[in-house]
Scaffold this active site. Structure first.
Site, short mmCIF file in Angstrom:
data_model
loop_
_atom_site.label_atom_id
_atom_site.label_comp_id
_atom_site.label_asym_id
_atom_site.label_seq_id
_atom_site.Cartn_x
_atom_site.Cartn_y
_atom_site.Cartn_z
N CYS A 80 -11.33 -1.46 -1.09
CA CYS A 80 -11.68 -0.07 -0.82
C CYS A 80 -12.15 0.63 -2.10
CB CYS A 80 -10.51 0.66 -0.15
SG CYS A 80 -11.00 2.16 0.72
N HIS A 96 -8.78 -2.86 4.49
CA HIS A 96 -7.38 -2.91 4.08
C HIS A 96 -6.63 -3.89 4.97
CE1 HIS A 96 -7.34 0.41 1.25
NE2 HIS A 96 -8.00 1.16 2.10
#
Length: 493
Positions: free
Chosen positions: A343, A439
């Protein structure tokens, strides 16, 4: 009572932060479920950059909740809902945070401004409270910080402000491991106003090590000072280390892996987010995960460096350079080491991060230049659970996305994963550096086994989810043995 859930409820509040409320609530939820009760977790207000995506939408639609409430929902055996954590604060600076209400970003607020918002946020809290109790036997509520922070009491929505509004009885949690627990419990009794003090039905002591009978005189002293009953003394729960953590304070004392065959290094960014992405690696016997604090170099014997998520990509890029970690990463790459960015960490690996809309203050920053991509931060926030597939290892993976920004460039032509058939992430030409917005990718056991095999680890890919379930069961068993759970649940109303 003015407003109430249809379910009975009990609330755990702490004498301070990090006293173990999250794990205790999860354990009590699992204990209630094992007793055949329909149980739900609830936390009115949470502050954490470790967020999850709710499995079920609330009335306002699906969105972000604290990772702890996702874990507690798992303990209950129910899908996570945004109503389990109606207000989530995600710190961006030392004095400001992103405000998430019913799973959706409402805006940003400095600490002083946020206090003025609380009156309206209490309405959102009570709306979720009403919905959450429908059809449940019991709701176990987690407070935030401590009710002893009486300077915050006038606008409180997280502790006694909620408890008195919803008429929920409170059990106080004291942490004996940090010392001063007698003063912490007795002091809380002393300074609480009578309206708040009468909500407390008893207390429990957490994180005890050794022979509990040695604390009998301490319990007697607390009773003399407070008159409160003790629900029990909980030992140090080793299984808690196997559960996803929410508060980054745990990283300062993170337990390293048991077998240092493969060292994974993670720089502790100032606004580190979703660091539980690393938990599946920490659970592997032959992996040592080292979180490196500011001021320390990245170890030169690392097999892998993971740049984790960040709530403030541009600020944390500056922090990387201030600590010389950019030079350590370059040296690691020259030695043939592998680098993964997740991310915000993925964004940092590129050539540049641009902020034309002022999301992180405007302007932009030069990236680490380890991937040939550039990122533009955009106002629309992507929040969703996804199923995906690793392009590198040809294995199914799953996880979630929570990010602002879009990354493009030549290396994205070699995606790390596909999400619903669409490419995501980027891989360097030599395959040793890659990043993704996904994630939770390391939670996929078969993917993790193949990934670790490339790092020289054989026999990886343990059943990570089963490990969490087993830990929850073990914690519930401990609580049944060391707490008067019957009395605690009977105190709920």
């Amino acid at each position: 009572m003015s407003t109430a859930s249809k379910a009975r409820a009990i609330m755990l509040q702490g004498t301070g932060s990090d006293v173990g409320k999250t794990v205790l609530v999860a354990g009590l939820c699992r204990a209630a479920r094992n007793r055949g009760l329909s149980v739900r977790p609830f936390k009115p207000q949470n502050m954490s950059n470790n967020a999850a995506v709710a499995d079920l939408p609330g009335e306002a639609g699906g969105g972000e909740i604290g990772r702890a409430q996702w874990l507690q929902a798992l303990a209950c055996g129910v899908p996570a809902s945004v109503d389990m954590n109606p207000v989530l604060l995600k710190p961006q600076t030392d004095i400001g945070a992103q405000v998430i209400v019913h799973g959706r970003m409402r805006g940003e607020a400095k600490a002083r401004d946020y206090q003025a918002l609380k009156a309206s946020l209490m309405d959102a809290v009570m709306q979720s409270w009403e919905r959450l109790g429908e059809g449940a036997d019991l709701v176990v509520v987690e407070g935030a910080g401590s009710p002893a922070e009486i300077n915050l009491r006038p606008r409180d929505i997280a502790n006694m402000g909620f408890a008195t509004r919803a008429d929920v009885p409170v059990a106080l949690v004291g942490d004996i491991d940090r010392g001063g627990v007698i003063a912490a419990v007795a002091g809380t009794h002393l300074i609480l106003p009578e309206e708040d003090r009468r909500m407390i039905v008893g207390y429990l002591i957490n994180k005890f090590r050794g022979d509990v009978t040695l604390f009998d005189d301490g319990l007697a002293a607390i009773e003399r000072f407070t008159g409160w009953r003790c629900f029990g003394v909980v030992p140090w729960l080793r299984e808690a280390a196997l559960l996803p953590s929410e508060d980054s304070v745990v990283l300062e004392r993170a337990v390293r892996g048991r077998g240092p065959a493969c060292k994974v290094v993670v720089p502790m960014l100032s606004r580190i987010a979703n660091f539980d992405d690393l938990d599946p690696l920490r659970a592997e016997e032959e992996v040592e995960v080292v979180f490196v604090p500011p001021g320390s170099p990245l170890p030169s014997d690392a097999a892998l460096v993971v740049i984790p998520g960040s709530k403030s990509t541009i600020a944390d890029l500056a922090m990387l350079r201030e600590n010389g970690w950019d030079k350590d990463l370059a040296a690691h790459q020259r030695r043939g080491g592998r680098i993964v960015g997740l991310c915000g960490g993925y964004q940092m690996l590129g050539r540049v991060v641009r902020d034309p809309h002022g999301i992180e203050g405007g302007g932009g920053a030069e990236g680490l230049g380890l991937l040939d991509i550039e990122t533009v931060l955009e106002p629309e926030k992507i929040v969703r659970n996804v199923s995906a597939r690793s392009v590198i290892f040809d294995e199914d993976v799953a996880g979630y996305e929570i990010h602002l920004g879009r990354s493009t460039g030549p290396d994205t032509l070699r995606p790390a994963v596909t999400i619903d058939g669409a490419p995501d992430g980027a891989v360097s030409p030599n395959g040793r550096v890659w990043g993704t917005y996904l994630h939770g990718i390391f939670s996929a056991d078969r993917f993790r086994a193949k990934f670790l095999e490339e790092l020289g680890v054989r026999g990886g890919g343990t059943d990570y989810r089963a490990g969490i379930e087993n830990a929850l069961d073990a914690i519930a068993d401990h609580l049944e043995r060391h707490l008067d759970v019957d009395a605690l649940f009977a105190a709920a109303r």
